[in-house]
Write an enzyme that holds these catalytic residues in place. Structure first.
Site: not given
Length: 300
Positions: A172, A185
């Site tokens: 990501s 995350y």
């Protein structure tokens, strides 16, 4: 080689790398053929995993699809079959090592050796770190990074033996830059980027140059993963657009695939700008998404 001789060689390699990158801007790299290869994609019941499965199906690959959502993964498999390829759907909980190893053994026995492994499954909990449940933090690390180890240990040995294969890590933008209310995350995605880079170097050291690695790092995707994402400089993209861009990188064995491409510039600026300048850059971007703040200051 003596250090004084190695330094000029280093600069020559850097110069060659820049020239090579410049040439690639005008002369596209030829895409490799993956027709007939077995492709395993985790988290393929929706979003990017599903869209990428369709891309591989259009290239006549044999699909092995894993997801914890039975209906979602079966829908993906059915659409892949309509595209004219063989697709196998498995219900697998990627937070459980035993599930991964069991499903991997079944794939090897019933379908064959995996040529391309795409670790795409991921979970997120957008809230402040002190309010994030312990179980949610553990789940994020189990799915977003530890599962990558278990799938690699299951399928990499055959790839290394044949000196052929491709491991794709879906990380990501949060694996390179950070955002508040995504602490766990981002931490797990930094780990995923680190795994990709370290594994790439290890395969090179072991002279397994036929086993390729790619790391996909998208900005926000319009899916149910994060609610109401927005960004001034890099607006959220549809899963199909991200999958299309990702495939171009995968089929040319690109190591780090930033989506959109401008994200790479932003990451470089984040590294080189002074701390205050980097903070101003991301403030300019106006990154927004729905999150929950459960933390409250205790009264004295």
């Amino acid at each position: 080689m003596h250090l004084l001789l190695e330094i000029p060689v280093f600069f020559l390699v850097v110069l060659y790398s820049y020239l090579e990158a410049l040439v690639k801007l005008f002369i596209p790299v030829k895409e490799k053929c993956v027709s007939g290869q077995i492709v395993l994609i985790t988290g393929s019941g929706h979003g990017l995993g599903r869209a990428t499965a369709y891309e591989f199906a259009r290239r006549q690959c044999k699909l092995v699809l894993w997801d914890i959502n039975k209906n979602g993964v079966e829908e993906t498999a059915e659409e892949c079959r309509r595209l004219g390829v063989t697709a196998h759907a498995f219900v697998v909980d990627c937070s459980k090592k035993e599930d991964i190893y069991s499903a991997a053994e079944k794939v090897r026995k019933e379908i064959g050796d995996v040529d391309i492994l795409m670790n795409n499954a991921g979970v997120i909990s957008p809230t402040d770190v002190l309010s994030t449940e312990d179980q949610a933090i553990q789940k994020m690390f189990e799915v977003n990074i530890l599962a990558h180890y278990w799938t690699a240990k299951a399928f990499l040995p055959t790839m290394m033996k044949n000196n052929h294969g491709h491991i794709i890590t879906v990380a990501s933008a949060g694996g390179h830059v950070v955002a508040p209310f995504l602490v766990a995350y981002c931490s797990s995605k930094f780990a995923a980027v680190g795994l990709h880079r370290a594994l790439t170097e290890e395969l090179s050291a072991l002279k397994k140059d036929g086993v390729k690695t790619s790391c996909i790092c998208p900005m926000f995707i319009n899916s149910d993963f994060v609610k109401n994402p927005s960004s001034r400089l890099m607006p959220p993209l549809e899963p199909e657009e991200v999958a299309s861009q990702a495939m171009k990188g995968i089929l040319t064995n690109e190591s780090m695939i930033f989506i959109p491409r401008f994200l790479k510039v932003s990451v470089m600026l984040d590294r080189f700008l002074p701390a205050r300048g980097a903070k101003a850059l991301w403030k300019l971007n106006k990154l927004k998404f729905d999150f929950t703040i459960g933390y409250k200051d205790k009264e004295n």
